[in-house]
Design a protein around this motif. Sequence first.
Motif, PDB file in Angstrom:
ATOM      1  N   VAL A 153       0.853  -1.189   0.000  1.00 34.44           N
ATOM      2  CA  VAL A 153       0.000   0.000   0.000  1.00 34.44           C
ATOM      3  C   VAL A 153       0.890   1.241   0.000  1.00 34.44           C
ATOM      4  O   VAL A 153       1.824   1.341   0.810  1.00 34.44           O
ATOM      5  N   LEU A 154       0.617   2.174  -0.910  1.00 31.84           N
ATOM      6  CA  LEU A 154       1.341   3.444  -0.924  1.00 31.84           C
ATOM      7  C   LEU A 154       0.800   4.320   0.193  1.00 31.84           C
ATOM      8  O   LEU A 154      -0.381   4.701   0.184  1.00 31.84           O
ATOM      9  N   VAL A 155       1.638   4.638   1.167  1.00 27.17           N
ATOM     10  CA  VAL A 155       1.208   5.391   2.346  1.00 27.17           C
ATOM     11  C   VAL A 155       1.282   6.896   2.099  1.00 27.17           C
ATOM     12  O   VAL A 155       0.350   7.645   2.396  1.00 27.17           O
ATOM     13  N   ARG A 156       2.407   7.347   1.549  1.00 27.49           N
ATOM     14  CA  ARG A 156       2.589   8.776   1.307  1.00 27.49           C
ATOM     15  C   ARG A 156       3.839   8.994   0.449  1.00 27.49           C
ATOM     16  O   ARG A 156       4.548   8.051   0.118  1.00 27.49           O
ATOM     17  N   LYS A 157       4.069  10.252   0.113  1.00 29.72           N
ATOM     18  CA  LYS A 157       5.293  10.666  -0.554  1.00 29.72           C
ATOM     19  C   LYS A 157       5.973  11.702   0.323  1.00 29.72           C
ATOM     20  O   LYS A 157       5.311  12.601   0.853  1.00 29.72           O
ATOM     21  N   GLU A 158       7.277  11.565   0.500  1.00 34.69           N
ATOM     22  CA  GLU A 158       8.000  12.535   1.319  1.00 34.69           C
ATOM     23  C   GLU A 158       9.474  12.500   0.959  1.00 34.69           C
ATOM     24  O   GLU A 158       9.952  11.567   0.292  1.00 34.69           O
ATOM     25  N   ASP A 159      10.216  13.507   1.394  1.00 35.29           N
ATOM     26  CA  ASP A 159      11.652  13.541   1.180  1.00 35.29           C
ATOM     27  C   ASP A 159      12.357  12.823   2.318  1.00 35.29           C
ATOM     28  O   ASP A 159      11.958  12.935   3.480  1.00 35.29           O
ATOM     29  N   LEU A 160      13.407  12.089   1.967  1.00 30.05           N
ATOM     30  CA  LEU A 160      14.254  11.439   2.964  1.00 30.05           C
ATOM     31  C   LEU A 160      15.688  11.844   2.681  1.00 30.05           C
ATOM     32  O   LEU A 160      16.233  11.510   1.630  1.00 30.05           O
ATOM     33  N   ALA A 161      16.282  12.584   3.603  1.00 28.97           N
ATOM     34  CA  ALA A 161      17.650  13.091   3.443  1.00 28.97           C
ATOM     35  C   ALA A 161      17.809  13.820   2.112  1.00 28.97           C
ATOM     36  O   ALA A 161      18.805  13.662   1.406  1.00 28.97           O
ATOM     37  N   ARG A 163      16.098  13.410  -0.613  1.00 28.24           N
ATOM     38  CA  ARG A 163      15.713  12.645  -1.806  1.00 28.24           C
ATOM     39  C   ARG A 163      14.199  12.405  -1.787  1.00 28.24           C
ATOM     40  O   ARG A 163      13.663  11.915  -0.792  1.00 28.24           O
ATOM     41  N   PRO A 164      13.503  12.715  -2.873  1.00 26.44           N
ATOM     42  CA  PRO A 164      12.067  12.425  -2.926  1.00 26.44           C
ATOM     43  C   PRO A 164      11.836  10.918  -2.904  1.00 26.44           C
ATOM     44  O   PRO A 164      12.503  10.163  -3.622  1.00 26.44           O
ATOM     45  N   ALA A 165      10.903  10.476  -2.082  1.00 26.25           N
ATOM     46  CA  ALA A 165      10.703   9.038  -1.899  1.00 26.25           C
ATOM     47  C   ALA A 165       9.224   8.689  -1.792  1.00 26.25           C
ATOM     48  O   ALA A 165       8.401   9.503  -1.355  1.00 26.25           O
ATOM     49  N   TYR A 166       8.909   7.461  -2.218  1.00 29.65           N
ATOM     50  CA  TYR A 166       7.619   6.854  -1.938  1.00 29.65           C
ATOM     51  C   TYR A 166       7.746   6.085  -0.620  1.00 29.65           C
ATOM     52  O   TYR A 166       8.740   5.396  -0.399  1.00 29.65           O
ATOM     53  N   VAL A 167       6.723   6.174   0.219  1.00 24.61           N
ATOM     54  CA  VAL A 167       6.691   5.370   1.440  1.00 24.61           C
ATOM     55  C   VAL A 167       5.619   4.298   1.241  1.00 24.61           C
ATOM     56  O   VAL A 167       4.439   4.613   1.070  1.00 24.61           O
ATOM     57  N   VAL A 168       6.045   3.028   1.235  1.00 24.13           N
ATOM     58  CA  VAL A 168       5.150   1.906   0.959  1.00 24.13           C
ATOM     59  C   VAL A 168       5.127   0.971   2.158  1.00 24.13           C
ATOM     60  O   VAL A 168       6.179   0.644   2.722  1.00 24.13           O
ATOM     61  N   GLU A 169       3.918   0.568   2.549  1.00 27.40           N
ATOM     62  CA  GLU A 169       3.776  -0.434   3.602  1.00 27.40           C
ATOM     63  C   GLU A 169       3.530  -1.793   2.960  1.00 27.40           C
ATOM     64  O   GLU A 169       2.650  -1.940   2.113  1.00 27.40           O
ATOM     65  N   ARG A 181       6.312  -3.963   6.955  1.00 27.55           N
ATOM     66  CA  ARG A 181       7.555  -3.258   6.646  1.00 27.55           C
ATOM     67  C   ARG A 181       7.212  -1.939   5.961  1.00 27.55           C
ATOM     68  O   ARG A 181       6.356  -1.897   5.067  1.00 27.55           O
ATOM     69  N   LEU A 182       7.851  -0.877   6.387  1.00 31.22           N
ATOM     70  CA  LEU A 182       7.741   0.403   5.702  1.00 31.22           C
ATOM     71  C   LEU A 182       9.006   0.615   4.884  1.00 31.22           C
ATOM     72  O   LEU A 182      10.123   0.475   5.409  1.00 31.22           O
ATOM     73  N   SER A 183       8.836   0.965   3.609  1.00 32.45           N
ATOM     74  CA  SER A 183       9.979   1.171   2.715  1.00 32.45           C
ATOM     75  C   SER A 183       9.946   2.583   2.141  1.00 32.45           C
ATOM     76  O   SER A 183       8.894   3.035   1.659  1.00 32.45           O
ATOM     77  N   TRP A 184      11.086   3.263   2.211  1.00 31.35           N
ATOM     78  CA  TRP A 184      11.266   4.555   1.552  1.00 31.35           C
ATOM     79  C   TRP A 184      12.012   4.279   0.251  1.00 31.35           C
ATOM     80  O   TRP A 184      13.193   3.894   0.265  1.00 31.35           O
ATOM     81  N   ILE A 185      11.340   4.463  -0.887  1.00 26.29           N
ATOM     82  CA  ILE A 185      11.895   4.102  -2.193  1.00 26.29           C
ATOM     83  C   ILE A 185      12.170   5.368  -2.995  1.00 26.29           C
ATOM     84  O   ILE A 185      11.272   6.204  -3.199  1.00 26.29           O
ATOM     85  N   ASP A 186      13.405   5.509  -3.432  1.00 22.62           N
ATOM     86  CA  ASP A 186      13.853   6.675  -4.198  1.00 22.62           C
ATOM     87  C   ASP A 186      12.977   6.846  -5.445  1.00 22.62           C
ATOM     88  O   ASP A 186      12.879   5.937  -6.266  1.00 22.62           O
ATOM     89  N   ARG A 187      12.350   8.000  -5.606  1.00 22.27           N
ATOM     90  CA  ARG A 187      11.439   8.226  -6.726  1.00 22.27           C
ATOM     91  C   ARG A 187      12.176   8.465  -8.031  1.00 22.27           C
ATOM     92  O   ARG A 187      11.557   8.431  -9.105  1.00 22.27           O
ATOM     93  N   GLU A 188      13.490   8.667  -7.991  1.00 14.97           N
ATOM     94  CA  GLU A 188      14.266   8.872  -9.216  1.00 14.97           C
ATOM     95  C   GLU A 188      15.038   7.615  -9.611  1.00 14.97           C
ATOM     96  O   GLU A 188      15.079   7.245 -10.783  1.00 14.97           O
ATOM     97  N   ARG A 189      15.639   6.939  -8.634  1.00 15.75           N
ATOM     98  CA  ARG A 189      16.493   5.783  -8.926  1.00 15.75           C
ATOM     99  C   ARG A 189      15.837   4.452  -8.568  1.00 15.75           C
ATOM    100  O   ARG A 189      16.377   3.402  -8.841  1.00 15.75           O
ATOM    101  N   TRP A 190      14.700   4.515  -7.864  1.00 20.86           N
ATOM    102  CA  TRP A 190      13.908   3.325  -7.521  1.00 20.86           C
ATOM    103  C   TRP A 190      14.615   2.372  -6.572  1.00 20.86           C
ATOM    104  O   TRP A 190      14.254   1.208  -6.459  1.00 20.86           O
ATOM    105  N   LEU A 191      15.625   2.856  -5.878  1.00 17.11           N
ATOM    106  CA  LEU A 191      16.331   2.033  -4.903  1.00 17.11           C
ATOM    107  C   LEU A 191      15.741   2.245  -3.507  1.00 17.11           C
ATOM    108  O   LEU A 191      15.305   3.353  -3.177  1.00 17.11           O
ATOM    109  N   PRO A 192      15.732   1.208  -2.667  1.00 19.89           N
ATOM    110  CA  PRO A 192      15.251   1.381  -1.292  1.00 19.89           C
ATOM    111  C   PRO A 192      16.260   2.181  -0.477  1.00 19.89           C
ATOM    112  O   PRO A 192      17.421   1.791  -0.344  1.00 19.89           O
ATOM    113  N   LEU A 193      15.820   3.301   0.065  1.00 20.50           N
ATOM    114  CA  LEU A 193      16.698   4.160   0.858  1.00 20.50           C
ATOM    115  C   LEU A 193      16.667   3.782   2.337  1.00 20.50           C
ATOM    116  O   LEU A 193      17.650   3.950   3.048  1.00 20.50           O
TER     117      LEU A 193
END
Length: 268
Positions: A153-161, A163-169, A181-193
């Motif tokens: 489930v996409l919880v929200r979008k926010e910056d992490l350090a 970097r713009p990120a998707y927050v997915v549960e 698990r909550l994952s912050w995923i880089d919106r540009e590179r798609w890597l888990p931050l």
Amino acid sequence: MKSSRQIILLLLTAAAVLCAAPARGADTEADEIVKRSLESFYYAGNSMRARVSMKLINRQGKVRAREMTILRLNLGKSGDQRYYIYFHGPADVKGTSFLIWKYPARDDDRWIYVPTLKLVKRIAVDDKRSSFVGSDFTYEDVSSRDLEDETHVLVRKEDLAGRPAYVVESKPKTPSDYSRRLSWIDRERWLPLKEEYFDARNEPLRTYTADKLEQIGGQWAVTVRSMKNLQSGHRTDVVFRQTEYGVGIKPDIFTERYLRDAPAQWVR
């Protein structure tokens, strides 16, 4: 005007359509985000070789080191992969090797070669979420997880350090060592931050962080990462060095023969 019977039939048809339609809604977006993240993190390039240093650090600060080579090969578009992991040190694990055959549609096959016993042993399927060689990473963390093993489930979008990120549960569909698990995923590179794992009581369990991202041969990679067990205070730091993509590894490297006799040209 429609008869009562016609109205009832229409209502029953509409109910059947609603029941048959997927009830995921916005989850489809989350599925696509996680899918792209898994591809970027675990499937970059057709093949990969890296020299990897791992430090296991307990609550008191005592450090145990691991040095290994990781080889990976993607097999076409099926999503099947092969992993070969060879330990260079320390002395008590030197020569130990792992072989993983990854299948997205079913359970993986895993083997370990123990040089002191000169024995190849099959690793049980239900061990995929067990500790990888005493670290805070699981076998699943090392060789990827399957998109369909969890709901997302996409919880929200926010910056992490910065970097713009998707927050997915994500929640496992079958009993696991974590409940969500909550994952912050880089919106540009798609890597888990960053990833936060929670236990059955919803207490913080483990935290993963991507400490350094680098572009290597056109591929973005997490070259420094860590996993911390928040309940035990134990931490594992990992550094990927000499990482190469598209190295031309052949499938026959990923067989029992090379578990027993490491391919020198690839694990030097």
